[in-house]
Design a protein around this motif. Structure first.
Motif, PDB file in Angstrom:
ATOM      1  N   ALA A 185      43.634  12.196  19.435  1.00 42.38           N
ATOM      2  CA  ALA A 185      43.629  13.558  18.876  1.00 42.38           C
ATOM      3  C   ALA A 185      43.969  14.538  19.975  1.00 42.38           C
ATOM      4  O   ALA A 185      43.110  15.197  20.535  1.00 42.38           O
ATOM      5  N   THR A 187      46.466  17.570  20.306  1.00 44.56           N
ATOM      6  CA  THR A 187      47.525  18.455  19.857  1.00 44.56           C
ATOM      7  C   THR A 187      48.108  19.178  21.058  1.00 44.56           C
ATOM      8  O   THR A 187      47.631  19.036  22.177  1.00 44.56           O
ATOM      9  N   GLU A 194      41.604  22.088  17.710  1.00 47.63           N
ATOM     10  CA  GLU A 194      40.732  20.996  17.302  1.00 47.63           C
ATOM     11  C   GLU A 194      39.253  21.372  17.370  1.00 47.63           C
ATOM     12  O   GLU A 194      38.465  20.981  16.517  1.00 47.63           O
ATOM     13  N   SER A 197      37.855  23.048  14.344  1.00 49.31           N
ATOM     14  CA  SER A 197      37.959  22.318  13.085  1.00 49.31           C
ATOM     15  C   SER A 197      36.746  21.425  12.893  1.00 49.31           C
ATOM     16  O   SER A 197      36.196  20.890  13.857  1.00 49.31           O
ATOM     17  N   VAL A 200      39.290  16.315  11.997  1.00 51.00           N
ATOM     18  CA  VAL A 200      40.621  16.140  12.573  1.00 51.00           C
ATOM     19  C   VAL A 200      41.146  14.772  12.168  1.00 51.00           C
ATOM     20  O   VAL A 200      40.514  13.743  12.438  1.00 51.00           O
TER      21      VAL A 200
END
Length: 272
Positions: A185, A187, A194, A197, A200
């Protein structure tokens, strides 16, 4: 995901900053007809076949509570997330919290622009994540932000073997489907998106394979997991035999312990 939610009666607003409304409609038709959407979009199926499918599925598509918003890349600001939620709630009122959630999809995060002086990409991503989170909380909504990843730049994944979709160290256990899914994970703006959030998900296709892995890299309401999927040209189907949750005790201590920045806030909204 949007079509599945709409089929279940959840109102959806799909913000497309890359594809046209026609392309989105074609994809929905392909999902309904269970056929590859490029075949319809480029006309390879033939006009007669396309008209036949439209006639067969038009009524069902019109019944879906789906709204498509076309935006121009770098001209659709993050503050529009709240504007859309306001419009959706006015159209789809609910009797009480949780009675009728709505789904807002932004496709995709790196094409969202700033508002006023907020023009730096990292700042725009930060504001987008925060706007999505507060909108989800205030409007009883789910906000799904699509983002590109930069996993190949992660030094932990470097190596010479690209058989699992990205370079990795030959001495390490292959990452896709094994180990801690949080490791992929990454980005392009991990700290700014992230950590804001609650959930994910990362889609990672296996090279030279029909399998795609959906890594549940973060899940404030449950466990992390690896979900094995197969794509048939129109939709993903779950490969239940290969999918598996990842219990916390199976994770490395450093991976299992969230950083203070990543810890969910007490007023975390469900599913932004």
């Amino acid at each position: 995901a949007a079509a599945h939610a709409a089929a279940g009666g959840v109102p959806v607003c799909y913000v497309t900053l890359e594809s046209s409304e026609e392309q989105i409609a074609t994809r929905v038709l392909a999902l309904e007809a269970r056929c590859p959407w490029p075949e319809l979009y480029i006309g390879r199926s033939g006009r007669a076949r396309i008209e036949e499918l439209k006639e067969e599925h038009a009524a069902a598509m019109r019944a879906l509570p789906v709204h498509v918003v076309e935006g121009t890349a770098e001209k659709w600001s993050y503050h529009n997330v709240r504007n859309i939620a306001t419009w959706m709630r006015a159209r789809y009122a609910e009797d009480g919290a949780g009675a009728r959630p709505v789904l807002i999809v932004v496709d995709f995060a790196q094409m969202v622009s700033g508002h006023g002086r907020d023009q730096e990409p990292r700042e725009v991503i930060e504001r987008l994540g925060q706007e999505a989170r507060t909108t989800a909380r205030d409007f009883d909504a789910v906000v799904l932000l699509l983002s590109s990843t930069s996993r190949e730049s992660d030094p932990r994944l470097q190596g010479d073997d690209d058989t699992i979709g990205f370079k990795r160290d030959r001495r390490r256990t292959p990452i896709l489907g094994r180990g801690n899914p949080a490791k992929i994970a990454r980005t392009k703006d991990p700290a700014d998106l992230e950590q804001r959030s609650d959930t994910v998900l990362v889609l990672s296709p296996e090279q030279r394979s029909e399998r795609t892995w959906c890594a549940v890299a973060k899940n404030s309401a449950g466990s992390r997991a690896w979900c094995a999927l197969r794509f048939d040209g129109s939709r993903f189907e779950v490969d239940a035999e290969r999918s598996r949750p990842v219990p916390d005790e199976a994770l490395d201590p450093a991976d299992a312990a969230p950083s203070p920045e990543a810890a969910p806030s007490p007023d975390a909204a469900p599913g932004d």
